[in-house]
Structure formats: structure tokens, C-alpha cells
Write a protein that holds these residues in place. Structure first.
Motif, PDB file in Angstrom:
ATOM      1  N   ASP A  44      57.696  70.113  19.465  1.00  0.00           N
ATOM      2  CA  ASP A  44      57.336  70.599  20.798  1.00  0.00           C
ATOM      3  C   ASP A  44      56.293  71.713  20.707  1.00  0.00           C
ATOM      4  O   ASP A  44      56.047  72.414  21.673  1.00  0.00           O
ATOM      5  N   GLN A  45      55.651  71.827  19.546  1.00  0.00           N
ATOM      6  CA  GLN A  45      54.618  72.832  19.338  1.00  0.00           C
ATOM      7  C   GLN A  45      53.267  72.277  19.768  1.00  0.00           C
ATOM      8  O   GLN A  45      52.870  71.201  19.336  1.00  0.00           O
ATOM      9  N   ASP A  46      52.577  73.010  20.608  1.00  0.00           N
ATOM     10  CA  ASP A  46      51.263  72.586  21.074  1.00  0.00           C
ATOM     11  C   ASP A  46      50.260  72.712  19.936  1.00  0.00           C
ATOM     12  O   ASP A  46      50.424  73.527  19.036  1.00  0.00           O
ATOM     13  N   GLY A  47      49.240  71.908  19.969  1.00  0.00           N
ATOM     14  CA  GLY A  47      48.190  71.962  18.969  1.00  0.00           C
ATOM     15  C   GLY A  47      47.172  70.880  19.233  1.00  0.00           C
ATOM     16  O   GLY A  47      47.308  70.094  20.170  1.00  0.00           O
ATOM     17  N   ASP A  48      46.148  70.837  18.404  1.00  0.00           N
ATOM     18  CA  ASP A  48      45.115  69.823  18.538  1.00  0.00           C
ATOM     19  C   ASP A  48      45.700  68.446  18.220  1.00  0.00           C
ATOM     20  O   ASP A  48      46.611  68.323  17.403  1.00  0.00           O
ATOM     21  N   SER A  49      45.153  67.431  18.872  1.00  0.00           N
ATOM     22  CA  SER A  49      45.579  66.063  18.601  1.00  0.00           C
ATOM     23  C   SER A  49      44.398  65.126  18.829  1.00  0.00           C
ATOM     24  O   SER A  49      43.410  65.494  19.465  1.00  0.00           O
ATOM     25  N   ASP A  50      44.533  63.915  18.304  1.00  0.00           N
ATOM     26  CA  ASP A  50      43.485  62.912  18.480  1.00  0.00           C
ATOM     27  C   ASP A  50      43.398  62.474  19.940  1.00  0.00           C
ATOM     28  O   ASP A  50      42.319  62.145  20.429  1.00  0.00           O
ATOM     29  N   VAL A  51      44.542  62.433  20.613  1.00  0.00           N
ATOM     30  CA  VAL A  51      44.590  61.984  21.999  1.00  0.00           C
ATOM     31  C   VAL A  51      45.705  62.722  22.734  1.00  0.00           C
ATOM     32  O   VAL A  51      46.730  63.063  22.141  1.00  0.00           O
ATOM     33  N   THR A  52      45.479  62.986  24.009  1.00  0.00           N
ATOM     34  CA  THR A  52      46.499  63.596  24.861  1.00  0.00           C
ATOM     35  C   THR A  52      46.844  62.609  25.968  1.00  0.00           C
ATOM     36  O   THR A  52      45.958  62.086  26.641  1.00  0.00           O
ATOM     37  N   ILE A  53      48.142  62.363  26.117  1.00  0.00           N
ATOM     38  CA  ILE A  53      48.645  61.484  27.162  1.00  0.00           C
ATOM     39  C   ILE A  53      49.425  62.351  28.140  1.00  0.00           C
ATOM     40  O   ILE A  53      50.386  63.009  27.749  1.00  0.00           O
ATOM     41  N   THR A  54      48.999  62.359  29.389  1.00  0.00           N
ATOM     42  CA  THR A  54      49.649  63.158  30.415  1.00  0.00           C
ATOM     43  C   THR A  54      50.474  62.235  31.307  1.00  0.00           C
ATOM     44  O   THR A  54      49.975  61.206  31.769  1.00  0.00           O
ATOM     45  N   ALA A  55      51.742  62.622  31.517  1.00  0.00           N
ATOM     46  CA  ALA A  55      52.641  61.790  32.323  1.00  0.00           C
ATOM     47  C   ALA A  55      53.716  62.661  32.955  1.00  0.00           C
ATOM     48  O   ALA A  55      54.005  63.762  32.483  1.00  0.00           O
ATOM     49  N   SER A  56      54.321  62.136  33.993  1.00  0.00           N
ATOM     50  CA  SER A  56      55.481  62.798  34.588  1.00  0.00           C
ATOM     51  C   SER A  56      56.700  62.502  33.708  1.00  0.00           C
ATOM     52  O   SER A  56      56.688  61.545  32.925  1.00  0.00           O
ATOM     53  N   PRO A  57      57.759  63.296  33.837  1.00  0.00           N
ATOM     54  CA  PRO A  57      58.972  63.028  33.064  1.00  0.00           C
ATOM     55  C   PRO A  57      59.547  61.630  33.336  1.00  0.00           C
ATOM     56  O   PRO A  57      59.996  60.956  32.415  1.00  0.00           O
ATOM     57  N   ASP A  58      59.508  61.188  34.591  1.00  0.00           N
ATOM     58  CA  ASP A  58      60.043  59.865  34.937  1.00  0.00           C
ATOM     59  C   ASP A  58      59.256  58.751  34.273  1.00  0.00           C
ATOM     60  O   ASP A  58      59.834  57.776  33.765  1.00  0.00           O
ATOM     61  N   VAL A  59      57.942  58.872  34.270  1.00  0.00           N
ATOM     62  CA  VAL A  59      57.102  57.847  33.644  1.00  0.00           C
ATOM     63  C   VAL A  59      57.320  57.848  32.139  1.00  0.00           C
ATOM     64  O   VAL A  59      57.419  56.778  31.519  1.00  0.00           O
ATOM     65  N   LEU A  60      57.433  59.006  31.518  1.00  0.00           N
ATOM     66  CA  LEU A  60      57.696  59.069  30.078  1.00  0.00           C
ATOM     67  C   LEU A  60      59.010  58.362  29.757  1.00  0.00           C
ATOM     68  O   LEU A  60      59.080  57.584  28.810  1.00  0.00           O
ATOM     69  N   LYS A  61      60.027  58.612  30.549  1.00  0.00           N
ATOM     70  CA  LYS A  61      61.326  57.960  30.327  1.00  0.00           C
ATOM     71  C   LYS A  61      61.186  56.446  30.424  1.00  0.00           C
ATOM     72  O   LYS A  61      61.716  55.709  29.581  1.00  0.00           O
ATOM     73  N   GLU A  62      60.458  55.961  31.424  1.00  0.00           N
ATOM     74  CA  GLU A  62      60.247  54.522  31.581  1.00  0.00           C
ATOM     75  C   GLU A  62      59.504  53.941  30.372  1.00  0.00           C
ATOM     76  O   GLU A  62      59.837  52.850  29.899  1.00  0.00           O
ATOM     77  N   LEU A  63      58.526  54.666  29.857  1.00  0.00           N
ATOM     78  CA  LEU A  63      57.788  54.214  28.680  1.00  0.00           C
ATOM     79  C   LEU A  63      58.698  54.136  27.465  1.00  0.00           C
ATOM     80  O   LEU A  63      58.690  53.139  26.732  1.00  0.00           O
ATOM     81  N   LEU A  64      59.489  55.177  27.249  1.00  0.00           N
ATOM     82  CA  LEU A  64      60.347  55.235  26.075  1.00  0.00           C
ATOM     83  C   LEU A  64      61.493  54.233  26.148  1.00  0.00           C
ATOM     84  O   LEU A  64      61.954  53.734  25.124  1.00  0.00           O
ATOM     85  N   ASP A  65      61.948  53.934  27.365  1.00  0.00           N
ATOM     86  CA  ASP A  65      63.036  52.962  27.545  1.00  0.00           C
ATOM     87  C   ASP A  65      62.539  51.522  27.528  1.00  0.00           C
ATOM     88  O   ASP A  65      63.327  50.594  27.597  1.00  0.00           O
ATOM     89  N   GLY A  66      61.223  51.337  27.496  1.00  0.00           N
ATOM     90  CA  GLY A  66      60.655  49.995  27.510  1.00  0.00           C
ATOM     91  C   GLY A  66      60.613  49.361  28.889  1.00  0.00           C
ATOM     92  O   GLY A  66      60.378  48.162  29.033  1.00  0.00           O
ATOM     93  N   GLU A  67      60.833  50.163  29.929  1.00  0.00           N
ATOM     94  CA  GLU A  67      60.814  49.655  31.297  1.00  0.00           C
ATOM     95  C   GLU A  67      59.399  49.572  31.866  1.00  0.00           C
ATOM     96  O   GLU A  67      59.180  48.893  32.863  1.00  0.00           O
ATOM     97  N   LEU A  68      58.467  50.264  31.247  1.00  0.00           N
ATOM     98  CA  LEU A  68      57.082  50.303  31.701  1.00  0.00           C
ATOM     99  C   LEU A  68      56.176  50.129  30.491  1.00  0.00           C
ATOM    100  O   LEU A  68      56.301  50.868  29.507  1.00  0.00           O
ATOM    101  N   ALA A  69      55.289  49.161  30.558  1.00  0.00           N
ATOM    102  CA  ALA A  69      54.330  48.942  29.479  1.00  0.00           C
ATOM    103  C   ALA A  69      53.259  50.023  29.527  1.00  0.00           C
ATOM    104  O   ALA A  69      52.761  50.356  30.604  1.00  0.00           O
TER     105      ALA A  69
END
Length: 96
Positions: A44-69
Motif C-alpha cells: 500500500d506504499q505509493d511510488g512510481d509505476s509503469d501504469v496507474t489504474i484509477t477505479a472506485s472501490p466497487d469497481v475494483l471489487k468487481e474486477l477482482l471477483d471476476g464479475e467485470l472484465a
């Protein structure tokens, strides 16, 4: 760290451990903080990355649960991607 972030980090760590991941991705979870995946570690430490994906908590949950491609989430504007699209696609395969 709140429950949403803790759960997301556990799920991401399991997926990264199962499949491996080459690159660095930062998930910017609106109102909750960041989760960064780099070299097989999830933090959970911020830092540089190759890509940043911004999402709401609900959308992240759907992505991680496989409910949203991930591709559908991007095309519908539910997530924003800033940075290396190749790395984003690798993460998409890991989530999908």
C-alpha cells in the motif's frame, strides 16, 4: 488500512503469486489510497509505476471477483488508465 484495501491486497497477492507478474501497476482507489504491484509484491506504499489504474472501490471489487472484465471496465469508463498500456494489458490478463 481499511477493509476494502486489505481484502484487495490479499486477492491481488494471491493472483500475482499464482501467475507471476512482470512490471509495476498502481491501483488508485478513489477515497481509499493506493495498492502497488511490483516484482511479485503487493503493497500500500505509493511510488512510481509503469501504469496507474484509477477505479472506485466497487469497481475494483468487481474486477477482482471476476464479475467485470478489465477491458469492459476501461471501454465503459469505469476505470482510467495512465501509462504503459502493454503493462495494463498484462494486468488485465492476470485479473481476467
Amino acid at each position: 488500512m481499511d477493509e476494502i484495501m486489505g481484502t484487495a491486497m490479499e486477492v491481488l497477492q494471491a493472483k500475482v503469486s499464482e501467475t507471476g507478474f512482470d512490471g509495476s501497476v498502481k491501483f488508485d482507489i478513489e477515497g481509499h489510497g493506493v495498492i502497488r504491484v511490483e516484482d511479485g509484491a503487493v503493497t500500500d506504499q505509493d511510488g512510481d509505476s509503469d501504469v496507474t489504474i484509477t477505479a472506485s472501490p466497487d469497481v475494483l471489487k468487481e474486477l477482482l471477483d471476476g464479475e467485470l472484465a478489465p477491458t469492459a471496465a476501461f471501454m465503459s469508463g469505469k476505470i482510467k488508465i495512465d501509462g504503459d498500456m502493454g503493462v495494463a494489458m498484462k494486468m488485465s490478463q492476470l485479473l481476467g
